[in-house]
Design a protein around this motif. Sequence first.
Motif, PDB file in Angstrom:
ATOM      1  N   ILE A   1      14.184  10.276   7.427  1.00  0.00           N
ATOM      2  CA  ILE A   1      13.479  10.170   6.149  1.00  0.00           C
ATOM      3  C   ILE A   1      13.502   8.708   5.720  1.00  0.00           C
ATOM      4  N   ALA A   2      12.329   8.138   5.490  1.00  0.00           N
ATOM      5  CA  ALA A   2      12.226   6.749   5.040  1.00  0.00           C
ATOM      6  C   ALA A   2      11.848   6.752   3.557  1.00  0.00           C
ATOM      7  N   GLN A   3      12.858   6.771   2.712  1.00  0.00           N
ATOM      8  CA  GLN A   3      12.656   6.740   1.258  1.00  0.00           C
ATOM      9  C   GLN A   3      12.569   5.269   0.850  1.00  0.00           C
ATOM     10  N   LEU A   4      11.351   4.741   0.878  1.00  0.00           N
ATOM     11  CA  LEU A   4      11.164   3.305   0.701  1.00  0.00           C
ATOM     12  C   LEU A   4      10.218   2.995  -0.458  1.00  0.00           C
ATOM     13  N   ASN A   5      10.104   1.703  -0.767  1.00  0.00           N
ATOM     14  CA  ASN A   5       9.446   1.222  -1.978  1.00  0.00           C
ATOM     15  C   ASN A   5       8.198   0.421  -1.617  1.00  0.00           C
ATOM     16  N   PRO A   6       7.025   1.056  -1.562  1.00  0.00           N
ATOM     17  CA  PRO A   6       5.801   0.323  -1.238  1.00  0.00           C
ATOM     18  C   PRO A   6       5.256  -0.410  -2.466  1.00  0.00           C
ATOM     19  N   VAL A   7       4.364  -1.357  -2.212  1.00  0.00           N
ATOM     20  CA  VAL A   7       3.670  -2.054  -3.290  1.00  0.00           C
ATOM     21  C   VAL A   7       2.239  -1.549  -3.318  1.00  0.00           C
ATOM     22  N   ALA A   8       1.773  -1.120  -4.488  1.00  0.00           N
ATOM     23  CA  ALA A   8       0.415  -0.595  -4.589  1.00  0.00           C
ATOM     24  C   ALA A   8      -0.604  -1.654  -4.190  1.00  0.00           C
ATOM     25  N   GLY A   9      -1.453  -1.316  -3.232  1.00  0.00           N
ATOM     26  CA  GLY A   9      -2.507  -2.211  -2.783  1.00  0.00           C
ATOM     27  C   GLY A   9      -2.110  -3.179  -1.695  1.00  0.00           C
ATOM     28  N   ALA A  10      -0.810  -3.320  -1.424  1.00  0.00           N
ATOM     29  CA  ALA A  10      -0.328  -4.316  -0.453  1.00  0.00           C
ATOM     30  C   ALA A  10      -0.246  -3.684   0.935  1.00  0.00           C
ATOM     31  N   ILE A  11      -1.386  -3.466   1.548  1.00  0.00           N
ATOM     32  CA  ILE A  11      -1.445  -2.732   2.807  1.00  0.00           C
ATOM     33  C   ILE A  11      -0.641  -3.429   3.903  1.00  0.00           C
ATOM     34  N   GLU A  12      -0.801  -4.736   4.036  1.00  0.00           N
ATOM     35  CA  GLU A  12      -0.116  -5.461   5.105  1.00  0.00           C
ATOM     36  C   GLU A  12       1.399  -5.447   4.908  1.00  0.00           C
ATOM     37  N   LYS A  13       1.860  -5.587   3.669  1.00  0.00           N
ATOM     38  CA  LYS A  13       3.294  -5.531   3.398  1.00  0.00           C
ATOM     39  C   LYS A  13       3.854  -4.156   3.720  1.00  0.00           C
ATOM     40  N   ASN A  14       3.132  -3.126   3.313  1.00  0.00           N
ATOM     41  CA  ASN A  14       3.586  -1.766   3.580  1.00  0.00           C
ATOM     42  C   ASN A  14       3.570  -1.453   5.068  1.00  0.00           C
ATOM     43  N   LEU A  15       2.555  -1.962   5.765  1.00  0.00           N
ATOM     44  CA  LEU A  15       2.474  -1.793   7.211  1.00  0.00           C
ATOM     45  C   LEU A  15       3.661  -2.468   7.895  1.00  0.00           C
ATOM     46  N   ALA A  16       3.984  -3.681   7.471  1.00  0.00           N
ATOM     47  CA  ALA A  16       5.119  -4.402   8.057  1.00  0.00           C
ATOM     48  C   ALA A  16       6.425  -3.653   7.819  1.00  0.00           C
ATOM     49  N   LEU A  17       6.558  -3.057   6.639  1.00  0.00           N
ATOM     50  CA  LEU A  17       7.763  -2.287   6.328  1.00  0.00           C
ATOM     51  C   LEU A  17       7.870  -1.060   7.227  1.00  0.00           C
ATOM     52  N   MET A  18       6.753  -0.407   7.495  1.00  0.00           N
ATOM     53  CA  MET A  18       6.757   0.760   8.377  1.00  0.00           C
ATOM     54  C   MET A  18       7.141   0.356   9.803  1.00  0.00           C
ATOM     55  N   LYS A  19       6.579  -0.751  10.283  1.00  0.00           N
ATOM     56  CA  LYS A  19       6.906  -1.216  11.638  1.00  0.00           C
ATOM     57  C   LYS A  19       8.388  -1.567  11.748  1.00  0.00           C
ATOM     58  N   LYS A  20       8.887  -2.267  10.749  1.00  0.00           N
ATOM     59  CA  LYS A  20      10.293  -2.678  10.743  1.00  0.00           C
ATOM     60  C   LYS A  20      11.209  -1.457  10.759  1.00  0.00           C
ATOM     61  N   THR A  21      10.857  -0.452   9.979  1.00  0.00           N
ATOM     62  CA  THR A  21      11.667   0.765   9.910  1.00  0.00           C
ATOM     63  C   THR A  21      11.652   1.493  11.252  1.00  0.00           C
ATOM     64  N   LEU A  22      10.500   1.559  11.868  1.00  0.00           N
ATOM     65  CA  LEU A  22      10.386   2.225  13.161  1.00  0.00           C
ATOM     66  C   LEU A  22      11.225   1.498  14.221  1.00  0.00           C
ATOM     67  N   GLU A  23      11.186   0.173  14.202  1.00  0.00           N
ATOM     68  CA  GLU A  23      11.989  -0.596  15.155  1.00  0.00           C
ATOM     69  C   GLU A  23      13.481  -0.362  14.955  1.00  0.00           C
ATOM     70  N   GLU A  24      13.904  -0.315  13.699  1.00  0.00           N
ATOM     71  CA  GLU A  24      15.320  -0.141  13.394  1.00  0.00           C
ATOM     72  C   GLU A  24      15.834   1.238  13.778  1.00  0.00           C
ATOM     73  N   GLN A  25      14.931   2.206  13.874  1.00  0.00           N
ATOM     74  CA  GLN A  25      15.354   3.566  14.197  1.00  0.00           C
ATOM     75  C   GLN A  25      15.390   3.840  15.700  1.00  0.00           C
ATOM     76  N   LYS A  26      15.015   2.850  16.503  1.00  0.00           N
ATOM     77  CA  LYS A  26      14.939   3.071  17.951  1.00  0.00           C
ATOM     78  C   LYS A  26      16.277   3.500  18.533  1.00  0.00           C
ATOM     79  N   GLN A  27      17.360   2.875  18.074  1.00  0.00           N
ATOM     80  CA  GLN A  27      18.678   3.185  18.606  1.00  0.00           C
ATOM     81  C   GLN A  27      19.154   4.582  18.204  1.00  0.00           C
ATOM     82  N   LYS A  28      18.596   5.123  17.135  1.00  0.00           N
ATOM     83  CA  LYS A  28      19.029   6.448  16.671  1.00  0.00           C
ATOM     84  C   LYS A  28      18.254   7.574  17.340  1.00  0.00           C
ATOM     85  N   GLU A  29      17.282   7.198  18.170  1.00  0.00           N
ATOM     86  CA  GLU A  29      16.509   8.169  18.953  1.00  0.00           C
ATOM     87  C   GLU A  29      15.891   9.258  18.075  1.00  0.00           C
ATOM     88  N   SER A  30      15.341   8.831  16.962  1.00  0.00           N
ATOM     89  CA  SER A  30      14.687   9.778  16.064  1.00  0.00           C
ATOM     90  C   SER A  30      13.399  10.294  16.702  1.00  0.00           C
TER      91      SER A  30
END
Length: 539
Positions: free
Chosen positions: A5-34
Amino acid sequence: MRITIAQLNPVAGAIEKNLALMKKTLEEQKQKESELLIFPELFLGGYPPLSLLKKTWFIRKTEEAVEKLCVFSRNFPHTGLLFGVPRVLKGVQGESLFNSAVLICGGEIIFEQAKTVLPEFSLFDEKHYFTSATKVETVNFQGEKLGILLGEDVWSGATSEDLVGKLKEKGATLLINLAAFPFYKGLERVIYNTIKEHVQKHQLPFIFVNQVGANDELVFAGKSFCLDGEGQPLAVLTPFQEQVLTFNTQERQRENYALQEEIESVYEALVLGIKDYFKKTGFRKALLGLSGGIDSALVCALAVAALGKENVVGISMPSPFSSLGSVEDSRQLAQNLGIDFQVISITSIYETYLNTLQEHFVGRCADLTEENIQARIRGNLLMALANKFGYLVLTTGNKSELVVGYCTLYGDMSGGLGVLSDVPKTLVYQLAHYLNREKEIIPVSIIEKAPSAELRPEQKDADTLPPYEILDRLLFLYLEEDYAPEELVQEGFAAETVEWMVKAVARSEYKRRQAVPGLKVNSKPGKMEQRMPLTVQYC
């Protein structure tokens, strides 16, 4: 299944920032084999996007971001990515815009589910932007059959089609709700009880993923969780904080779910609301007037909690009618909080106003005009300091005053953010006591003194307003429970008090329309932005 579960804080309208946050979260979860990473409703574009949804370039950019996520997901072939995004899809009337959940895995979109129950009030008028889904489907994924709901779809069954029941009929083995529910006092209990009832009825595990953070006036609490098929918590995330949590739906180790105390939740919502408003608008320092009253004292303490004492400036602006105690109480508050405190007397400015207007006021007695002049001088001084140093002015008026117009347009209503705009006076006192639960932050003398604007000799709020305990109850029943005036009288309220309240609410609509954005923490979403006609004929 291992789920994150990624309970995170997006910025309204900031598509690129939100996209970067999603990518970063996905990378960080690699070791947990989600096997499945879940983000909240409309996460990619941020919630609420409001009229950005009417901009073709905004929709195009979200589509491009989805394509980028597909490409990026190829690096994680065993992890599904489930998130909310506006999508242009073919419907019964051709292409329409939907509030959708998209499931990506291995570089492909393998499933989409649009939202069915669209809210249609105030800031959440999704029917103005989106088309409702006409059906719900399930999807086979990693040995489970997922039934996906968005936001208000979770309320279905009580007042609309039972979407959860339909997903059960279609073979769902795991229910997931992607949400962006704005906080209001008491919402957490409603959400938890609703989802637990679904679980108990259908004997299916249920994951609730809610947005956290604040965008504009709205605060989102998070408090995401997962219940197993017996209704026991498998995962519980912390309210009002970003958190990414991985768990296994097959594990029998259960967590404890404790409802947060309501007064604590309101406090945390206000602090987060201030913090995110400053962060996302680019301001660093807050400025406010300290009157020696409880409202400004509470706002000051909340601002320090949100921004740090080094980023809050308090200004005492005594007039000829200000008591020495009010200035000293403000000074003591500032010392308790460790903030920059300044005193600017407005007496000479006030006298200049009176001298300038004297010949124009001949034959007129002093009245509300002279009181409002003082409030407007203070508002002008605060705005001048804000302009000079790049501060953001916090207004300190509470909901009880704003609703009945006990405030001065271009005076104490001047600023950039209304911290207590949705906090009734009685709740202000509760919050002050909560702040002082361990040590004295707000001086007791401020809490115990009779409320006063101190704009004329010996003035008290009670000279103009009913006792706040009565006024707040009246306003709640009239505005949120839709009681008619005659029904309020039947409830035992004095007829003259009810008549005054109704007229005061109607007369002050023009002030509310010009009020600064205010944090929403107390009113239910459907009651947040009631509008009355300006040319009133009903009272």
